[in-house]
Scaffold this motif. Sequence first.
Motif, PDB file in Angstrom:
ATOM      1  N   ALA A  82      30.911 -77.935 -20.285  1.00 55.33           N
ATOM      2  CA  ALA A  82      30.281 -77.229 -21.405  1.00 55.33           C
ATOM      3  C   ALA A  82      29.283 -78.129 -22.123  1.00 55.33           C
ATOM      4  CB  ALA A  82      31.348 -76.737 -22.381  1.00 55.33           C
ATOM      5  N   ARG A  85      26.255 -78.123 -19.961  1.00 56.70           N
ATOM      6  CA  ARG A  85      25.560 -76.841 -20.033  1.00 56.70           C
ATOM      7  C   ARG A  85      24.827 -76.672 -21.358  1.00 56.70           C
ATOM      8  NH1 ARG A  85      28.141 -72.535 -20.393  1.00 56.70           N
ATOM      9  NH2 ARG A  85      30.284 -73.242 -20.669  1.00 56.70           N
ATOM     10  N   GLY A  86      25.345 -77.288 -22.402  1.00 62.77           N
ATOM     11  CA  GLY A  86      24.681 -77.173 -23.698  1.00 62.77           C
ATOM     12  C   GLY A  86      23.585 -78.186 -23.917  1.00 62.77           C
ATOM     13  N   ASP A  90      22.115 -75.091 -18.115  1.00 63.04           N
ATOM     14  CA  ASP A  90      23.179 -74.084 -18.166  1.00 63.04           C
ATOM     15  C   ASP A  90      23.121 -73.238 -16.899  1.00 63.04           C
ATOM     16  OD1 ASP A  90      25.147 -72.321 -18.785  1.00 63.04           O
ATOM     17  OD2 ASP A  90      24.222 -71.529 -20.610  1.00 63.04           O
ATOM     18  N   PRO A 102      18.687 -75.539 -22.687  1.00 65.44           N
ATOM     19  CA  PRO A 102      19.425 -76.699 -23.204  1.00 65.44           C
ATOM     20  C   PRO A 102      18.649 -78.007 -23.162  1.00 65.44           C
ATOM     21  CG  PRO A 102      20.883 -75.333 -21.889  1.00 65.44           C
ATOM     22  CD  PRO A 102      19.503 -74.774 -21.724  1.00 65.44           C
ATOM     23  N   GLU A 105      16.250 -78.098 -25.933  1.00 64.25           N
ATOM     24  CA  GLU A 105      16.931 -78.328 -27.207  1.00 64.25           C
ATOM     25  C   GLU A 105      17.263 -79.803 -27.371  1.00 64.25           C
ATOM     26  OE1 GLU A 105      17.994 -76.378 -30.030  1.00 64.25           O
ATOM     27  OE2 GLU A 105      16.252 -75.375 -29.148  1.00 64.25           O
ATOM     28  N   THR A 106      17.675 -80.440 -26.290  1.00 63.67           N
ATOM     29  CA  THR A 106      17.957 -81.873 -26.347  1.00 63.67           C
ATOM     30  C   THR A 106      16.713 -82.655 -26.752  1.00 63.67           C
ATOM     31  OG1 THR A 106      19.757 -81.802 -24.733  1.00 63.67           O
ATOM     32  CG2 THR A 106      18.567 -83.882 -24.948  1.00 63.67           C
ATOM     33  N   GLY A 354      24.701 -80.367 -26.932  1.00 66.22           N
ATOM     34  CA  GLY A 354      25.810 -79.902 -26.108  1.00 66.22           C
ATOM     35  C   GLY A 354      27.107 -79.718 -26.861  1.00 66.22           C
ATOM     36  N   THR A 356      27.709 -78.143 -29.633  1.00 62.82           N
ATOM     37  CA  THR A 356      27.880 -76.764 -30.099  1.00 62.82           C
ATOM     38  C   THR A 356      28.392 -75.877 -28.973  1.00 62.82           C
ATOM     39  OG1 THR A 356      26.044 -77.094 -31.645  1.00 62.82           O
ATOM     40  CG2 THR A 356      26.719 -74.830 -31.206  1.00 62.82           C
ATOM     41  N   THR A 357      27.831 -76.013 -27.783  1.00 61.33           N
ATOM     42  CA  THR A 357      28.295 -75.231 -26.642  1.00 61.33           C
ATOM     43  C   THR A 357      29.725 -75.599 -26.271  1.00 61.33           C
ATOM     44  OG1 THR A 357      26.035 -75.100 -25.792  1.00 61.33           O
ATOM     45  CG2 THR A 357      27.809 -74.636 -24.243  1.00 61.33           C
TER      46      THR A 357
END
Length: 421
Positions: A82, A85-86, A90, A102, A105-106, A354, A356-357
């Motif tokens: 997870a 994936r976050g 993903d 993702p 976002e990173t 990641g 949060t996911t």
Amino acid sequence: MSEATPTAPRAQARPERPGLLRQIAESNALMGVLAVISAMIVGSLLILFADDNVRATAGYLFARPADFFGAVGSCLAEAYSALLRGGIFDWQASSTARMWRPITETLTVSTPLILAGLGMAVAFRAGLFNVGGQGQILLGAIVGGYAGFAWDLPGGLHLLVAVLGAILGGALWGGIVGVLRATTGASEVITTIMLNSVAAYLMAHLLTTATFIGAGNANPKSLPVAATAQYPKLIVGPFRLHLGFIVALLAAAFVWWLLERSEIGFQFRATGLNPQAALTAGINVPRITALVMIVSGALCGLASTAPVLGTQHYLTTSVAGSIGFDAMTVALLGRSTPQGTVLAGLLFGALTAGGTTMQAATGTPIDIVLVLQSMIVLFIAAPPLVRAIYHLPAPGSWKRRRRDVLAKSSAVTASADKKEA
């Protein structure tokens, strides 16, 4: 009288170098990798303690150990998959855009961490400990944000003015600390901590004024930054990645040039290594001290443009988040080098994105990500501990061993010559 027989010239002994494996074992890069691995091990234990299934199967471990070890493997696999994936990719997403979101976002989350981390790295290399990144980010946000929503300028010029305003605000706040340190010897640690509070209260006050929040508004949230002052997106669609990431990479290249290729950067490093020797060599140490804090503050102020001009587009009391404090961790993990700081910022960005996911998918508390970051700092700050855990040699130990061998050999030779005489 017999002629003296000429002696053959001695071949110059080449200085020995340690083997490749020895160099790797003594390198700072390996220390950083092992610090992250050690923190992940501690984080894994916390994830297991927080899992209900693992705790339940631990109650009858000796009766059915397969249940316990199966629960441990399943728990860690779900948690870290997870996290990947976050923060990276993903593979379970329903569309291509969501699969690649993702990693964007990173990069977005890591942008302010890289910029502020570079500011901390400059100060660390010069022997100063800048704890005021939080306040410098807030001042940069105030000046840059005000220029973004209060002034009406053409597109490219408006963005440039807002970015320069953020740099100026951070440089001013860092410069106060540098001047105090240079002229009065005041500890930069104390002054930066106090200026953090001043900046936070200043932000809170400004968000009660009509100039910042608008007439008749009681919500502590500033007017929105004009579209002409916002960072443009790098990728269209449901992505937040903006031009600020390119700015962060350019800033890293500038810091590398500043520290490694410029005369003023040499003076920064010389002052950090030995201020007394630098003063003896003719370097104006008080001037360099003030200048270091100005540059460090300017980079932290530039970091404020990521949320203000890139993602959030308005000011709040929490606009800086914990970026100023996380940036110290990033700089420490990156060994205060621009390249290392960029990589460390990307790592922390992936952990944040990641986390949060991981919480949503497995119910693992997101606070464990904060524990991971804290443990990384702990292991980075204690190299002897990491070397003891993994039985690694200390840097330069091969030189000491070589000196000991040569000294022992010389003593044996001298003793033999004395006996022959």
